[in-house]
Write an enzyme that holds these catalytic residues in place. Sequence first.
Site, PDB file in Angstrom:
ATOM      1  N   ASP A  40     -19.562  26.181  13.492  1.00 49.21           N
ATOM      2  CA  ASP A  40     -20.451  27.335  13.333  1.00 49.21           C
ATOM      3  C   ASP A  40     -19.657  28.644  13.210  1.00 49.21           C
ATOM      4  OD1 ASP A  40     -22.833  28.615  13.124  1.00 49.21           O
ATOM      5  OD2 ASP A  40     -23.424  28.383  15.215  1.00 49.21           O
ATOM      6  N   HIS A  57     -17.704  29.533   4.168  1.00 47.16           N
ATOM      7  CA  HIS A  57     -17.734  28.058   4.145  1.00 47.16           C
ATOM      8  C   HIS A  57     -16.443  27.499   3.527  1.00 47.16           C
ATOM      9  CE1 HIS A  57     -21.700  28.192   5.682  1.00 47.16           C
ATOM     10  NE2 HIS A  57     -22.284  28.599   4.592  1.00 47.16           N
ATOM     11  N   LEU A 151      -7.879   7.450  11.076  1.00 45.98           N
ATOM     12  CA  LEU A 151      -8.889   8.384  11.587  1.00 45.98           C
ATOM     13  C   LEU A 151     -10.198   8.093  10.862  1.00 45.98           C
ATOM     14  CD1 LEU A 151      -9.495  11.077  13.235  1.00 45.98           C
ATOM     15  CD2 LEU A 151      -9.166  12.251  11.064  1.00 45.98           C
TER      16      LEU A 151
HETATM   17  C1  FPP Z   1     -22.409  26.945  10.066  1.00 47.95           C
HETATM   18  O1  FPP Z   1     -21.979  28.285   9.913  1.00 47.95           O
HETATM   19  C2  FPP Z   1     -21.776  26.101   9.080  1.00 47.95           C
HETATM   20  C3  FPP Z   1     -22.407  25.345   8.145  1.00 47.95           C
HETATM   21  C4  FPP Z   1     -23.868  25.273   8.022  1.00 47.95           C
HETATM   22  C5  FPP Z   1     -21.674  24.580   7.149  1.00 47.95           C
HETATM   23  C6  FPP Z   1     -20.366  24.004   7.611  1.00 47.95           C
HETATM   24  C7  FPP Z   1     -19.634  23.500   6.438  1.00 47.95           C
HETATM   25  C8  FPP Z   1     -18.308  23.579   6.235  1.00 47.95           C
HETATM   26  C9  FPP Z   1     -17.326  24.149   7.164  1.00 47.95           C
HETATM   27  C10 FPP Z   1     -17.762  23.033   5.003  1.00 47.95           C
HETATM   28  C11 FPP Z   1     -17.157  21.658   5.217  1.00 47.95           C
HETATM   29  C12 FPP Z   1     -18.001  20.800   4.521  1.00 47.95           C
HETATM   30  C13 FPP Z   1     -17.908  19.591   3.988  1.00 47.95           C
HETATM   31  C14 FPP Z   1     -19.006  19.246   3.107  1.00 47.95           C
HETATM   32  C15 FPP Z   1     -16.868  18.572   4.198  1.00 47.95           C
HETATM   33  P1  FPP Z   1     -23.068  29.391   9.615  1.00 47.95           P
HETATM   34  O2  FPP Z   1     -23.177  29.573   8.160  1.00 47.95           O
HETATM   35  O3  FPP Z   1     -24.360  29.052  10.287  1.00 47.95           O
HETATM   36  O4  FPP Z   1     -22.434  30.644  10.291  1.00 47.95           O
HETATM   37  P2  FPP Z   1     -23.205  31.868  10.927  1.00 47.95           P
HETATM   38  O5  FPP Z   1     -23.978  31.345  12.095  1.00 47.95           O
HETATM   39  O6  FPP Z   1     -22.120  32.795  11.320  1.00 47.95           O
HETATM   40  O7  FPP Z   1     -24.093  32.428   9.850  1.00 47.95           O
END
Ligand code: FPP
Length: 259
Positions: A40, A57, A151
Amino acid sequence: MATQDTVEDTVEAAETAEQSSEAKYPPLENPPYHVGIIMDGNGRWAKERGKHRLEGHKAGTENLRRILEASVEFGVKMLTIYAFSTENWKRPPMEVQGLMRILENVIDRELMDLHKNGVQLRHIGQLDRIDPSLRQKVLDAIELTKNNDRLILNVAFNYGGRAEIVHAVRRMIEDNVRPEDVSEELLSQYMYTAGSPDPDLIIRTSGEFRTSNFLIWQAAYAEYYITETYWPDFGKDEYYQALRAFSQRERRFGGVKNP
Ligand code: FPP
């Protein structure tokens, strides 16, 4: 004049790097076997830098590579990452498409490297709403890597813990399971994670104290590590700290100490 590295120099350099990493990260006595991560804070990471959420992301995806490598080094055998939840469909279409593209890019660009490094890819969640060509790529990646055992990387994509339980119950009814045969063990076998050990440790970045529908059945006895750090900044040092904190905790699974 440029110096020409000999094979001995290269081997020596690799050994020195390994030794210094061991000094910095002494082997953990009791590393968690299965770690779940709620990655997150990508959006806030981007906002603080005046960037688009998708940049966050992307930075999160780069961090994932670091954490994968560190998992192997620190003795974690299974990693489950929350990449896209059933609730994430509510995000703006551009962000949803961007997250789909990131998954596709990871498969297109990283699959061979992951495969070479002994990573087994698995998916948990529903693939039905995913574009057929991406769905096929996911299925092919799972097939290609199925015998790897260094892994196991479970990608929770279009995953929701409640949806998983509903899906499991439906399948049990389809299989005509009798009420008296329903047990925790049987229900576990109908989950997407059937056959996998429950997570020992769940890491959540960006300081939220919520489970957000992640592995809600499987994490009944998991330890949690919550940090303020945004996911793209959650590096190897803090990962090691999280694992070390876990290895020092005493897990009683509802029992008592020294009964
Ligand atoms: C939450 O941060 C994150 C996500 C919903 C997506 C996580 C995805 C990745 C790190 C990419 C890796 C992915 C794959 C497909 C292998 P947020 O956007 O909710 O952050 P915020 O709360 O600060 O808005």
